[in-house]
Every structure is written in C-alpha cells, then in structure tokens.
Design a protein around this motif. Structure first.
Motif, PDB file in Angstrom:
ATOM      1  N   GLY A 106       0.815  -1.213   0.000  1.00 10.23           N
ATOM      2  CA  GLY A 106       0.000   0.000   0.000  1.00 10.23           C
ATOM      3  C   GLY A 106       0.844   1.256   0.000  1.00 10.23           C
ATOM      4  O   GLY A 106       2.039   1.241  -0.300  1.00 10.23           O
ATOM      5  N   LYS A 115      -6.057  -3.774   1.079  1.00 11.51           N
ATOM      6  CA  LYS A 115      -4.949  -4.664   1.422  1.00 11.51           C
ATOM      7  C   LYS A 115      -5.387  -5.771   2.374  1.00 11.51           C
ATOM      8  O   LYS A 115      -4.825  -6.869   2.349  1.00 11.51           O
ATOM      9  N   SER A 147       2.303   1.169  -3.180  1.00  7.26           N
ATOM     10  CA  SER A 147       1.229   1.356  -4.150  1.00  7.26           C
ATOM     11  C   SER A 147       1.799   1.894  -5.458  1.00  7.26           C
ATOM     12  O   SER A 147       2.717   2.728  -5.444  1.00  7.26           O
ATOM     13  N   SER A 164       6.539  -1.935  -6.957  1.00  6.82           N
ATOM     14  CA  SER A 164       5.092  -2.140  -6.949  1.00  6.82           C
ATOM     15  C   SER A 164       4.716  -3.156  -8.021  1.00  6.82           C
ATOM     16  O   SER A 164       5.405  -3.293  -9.037  1.00  6.82           O
TER      17      SER A 164
END
Length: 399
Positions: free
Chosen positions: A208, A309, A244, A270
C-alpha cells in the motif's frame, strides 16, 4: 490549461469526440472516477462475468495507472479535463447505468449532473470522516461539496465501508437507496499457503501507500514506517513493503536507501493487482499497523474505515496482524478467522506474540472462510442493486 480551452471551445460548438458503439445484445455500464481506483477494475470484471454487460471505464488520463487496471474492460476512455469529459458524455447514448467511484468526488459529481441515465456513487474513503466538515487541508475542504452531492443526490449509494453512514449524519439525513458492499476478495487471485513458521526466519509484508519523513505526521503518520522498520529489525524479523503504484518517488526513495543498509528490511517494486497475491503469499503475515496515536485523523476514521490490502492478504492466504484501533476491520478479520488483533505496544515483542499462535490453524481457518467474503459470492447482490436502481429511476421519471 491549453487543452481545457480547446475542449471548452469544441464543447460549445458541439464537436463530437468519443462515441459509444451500441451493442444490441448487451447493456453498457460506465465506471467513472476522478483517478484510477483499483476496486473499479475488480468489480467491473465480475459484473461483466456474471451480468454479461459491456463495461466501460472513464478515467482521467493523468491519473490512469495500468497496474490498477486489467484487460477485462470492453473500452477504456481517458479524458483530459472537465470539458473533454463533457464532450465524451454527450456522445454516450443508451447507457444502462453510470457507476461512479470516490474518492475524489469532483468528476463523479460532474457526471451525475450531466447525464440522463441512473447514477450510483461507490464510497470507500469519505473525506468528511477524516477531519470533520471543517478540515484544515485545503484540497479536502474543496472536495466536501462534491462528496456531499454524490452522497445525497445520487440514485444509489454503494458503501464499501461504514464511512458513508458517518458522513451522512454530518451532512444531513438525505440518503439514497444504499447497498453495503465491502471490498471483498477476488477469487481469481486465491493462493494456497503451506509454509511453516520458523521463529528464526519470520517475514511480515505490507502492501500500500508509504510516506516519507518529510510529510506532515498529522496527515501521513500512519504510513510513515521508519519506527516500525527499526522495531522489527531489532527482533530480526524481515519486513517487506510493496508500495502502491500510485506512490510518489519522493515518498519512497528513503525506504529504498534504508533497504540497502538494513538486511531485515526489503523494499520491493510495486506490482499489478493480478500479481499482488502471488507476491504476498511468499510471506507469513500481512500487517495493518495503523494506530491512532500516529496521526491527526479522527477516531471515526479509524473505527469505520476499510482497506483493500486486508482482502489482498486474505487472497494470498496469509493471516493478518491488525491494529486494535481499526474497529471495523477487526470485525471482518475476527468474523472470518483471518488474523490476530495487536496493540501498538505488542510490536515491541511481536516475536513472542507470534510464538503463542497456532499458525497452521490460522491459515486453515482463513482459507476455509474466504469464499464467503468473495466477489464471486456477492456480485449478484450488486447486479440486483443496479437493476433495482434503474427500475426505480424509470418509475420516478414516469411519475
């Protein structure tokens, strides 16, 4: 700026842009957002699979993120600015329903005002819950009127969390027909977990947003992980972060530097949603280490908020260590035997806490229960909601 002027001129002159090709056999649902929101792609895929709709994405070109999307859209239309969007909407004929996603709410609210088809708003993070109706953050304050319009004036409201109810109490009692529809797990991403828990080789993972130390702690304190990295490293616990895809490089550069110096901290690139569960499944626990003491956000935000998440960890088959301050998320996790509640002080001796757990049983219960909180199980409810909103809207027009 120049493109806005050009599109304004073309809009005034009724110069067409995109068109929506009519498929006589399929109804079209248009998903619209102010930025690329990952849950829109997850939802649209299953709506298309179960309902047989044409699915169309309307997203700002500047904020479209490929890793948040998928290849299931029938059409992706990227708009440049307000007037380009209005030109596109003018060309869209015979749309069954518009499904708007927030946050943010400016463009969904604009769409709501300029279409004839039914419009529903889908809310996860609601800004009125962060700091109330008088936030000091200027851009959030500017969003509130559009958020209020979407919450109160849409033909339907989809609540991904309990935050919309809190916001509506603040804004007023007007409330459209509502469907409570949590983020849920994507069955396509389910992973198994046959790992053993070696007390000398424990791996935590977080996926995240992250924030650098230069950010305001009152706003970003929950995702500033410098202290947590040190606490876990002192216990020789490996900590992995998958940022993220929307993160700014200025926020994660220092984490990359820490990972070079610290053998227990690993900062990864990511990954796209269709690869995330595979990556997360390599580790023992997913963490939701968000505590009220680390931020200026309201107690209501912590109580009612949700995050994707949580469901990504469940898809990966790994138990969750969740802050006691996240009341609603704790309820989901406990109800589905998906993890363990922790206090902030527990992090200082988290290795001892883990030693008391029956890891195989945790994993077994999580995997056994996740089908019940999956998109496959619940997407018919959303499709029924679509149809009911359309029928109700048409009846209202007829009257």
């Amino acid at each position: 700026m120049l493109s806005s002027v050009i599109d304004w001129f073309l809009y005034i002159l009724f110069i067409p842009t995109e068109s929506l090709k009519k498929d006589s056999d399929k109804k079209a649902i248009v998903y619209v957002s102010d930025r690329m929101i990952v849950r829109s792609s997850r939802v649209a895929k299953w709506v298309k699979r179960f309902g047989g709709y044409n699915t169309i994405l309307l997203c700002p070109k500047l904020f479209f993120i490929e890793k948040f999307s998928n290849n299931q859209w029938d059409k992706v239309i990227l708009y440049r600015n307000k007037y380009h969007l209005l030109r596109i909407l003018r060309q869209m004929k015979q749309v069954y329903l518009f499904h708007g996603f927030a946050p943010k709410s400016f463009y969904p609210d604009l769409v709501r005002q300029h279409i004839k088809a039914p419009f529903i708003i889908d809310m996860q993070d609601v800004y009125a819950c962060y700091y109330g109706l008088n936030p000091t953050v200027r851009w959030i304050k500017a969003e509130l009127p559009h958020e209020k319009n979407c919450l109160q004036l849409s033909d339907g409201l989809v609540g991904q969390s309990l935050e919309p109810n809190v916001a509506l109490r603040k804004y007023g009692k007007i409330k459209p027909p509502t469907l409570f529809f949590p983020l849920y797990c994507d069955n396509d991403f389910f992973q198994t977990n046959i790992k053993n828990l070696d007390p000398d080789n424990i791996h935590f993972v977080y996926a995240g947003g992250v924030a650098g130390s230069h950010r305001d702690k009152a706003q970003f304190g929950t995702i500033q992980f410098h202290h947590l990295i040190q606490v876990l490293s002192d216990q020789q616990i490996h900590f992995h972060i998958y940022p993220s895809p929307s993160n700014f490089k200025a926020d994660y550069k220092e984490y990359e530097e820490i990972s070079i110096q610290n053998k227990y901290f690993h900062f990864h690139q990511s990954v796209s949603q269709d690869q995330l569960a595979v990556e997360l499944s390599k580790y023992h626990f997913g963490v939701l280490p968000f505590f009220k003491a680390n931020t200026g956000q309201s107690a209501e935000k912590f109580k009612y908020a949700t995050t994707l998440k949580l469901f990504n960890y469940i898809e990966a088959g790994i138990p969750i260590l969740v802050s006691e301050d996240l009341v609603y998320q704790n309820w989901i996790i406990k109800r589905n035997n998906a993890g363990v509640t922790i206090k902030e002080n527990d992090l200082n001796n988290i290795k001892e806490v883990i030693a008391t757990l029956d890891y195989p049983t945790l994993v077994s219960n999580l995997i056994k229960n996740r089908e019940a909180i999956s998109l496959k199980a619940h997407i018919p409810r959303l499709i029924n909601f679509y149809n009911n909103v359309v029928i109700r809207t048409k009846n209202g027009e007829d009257n």
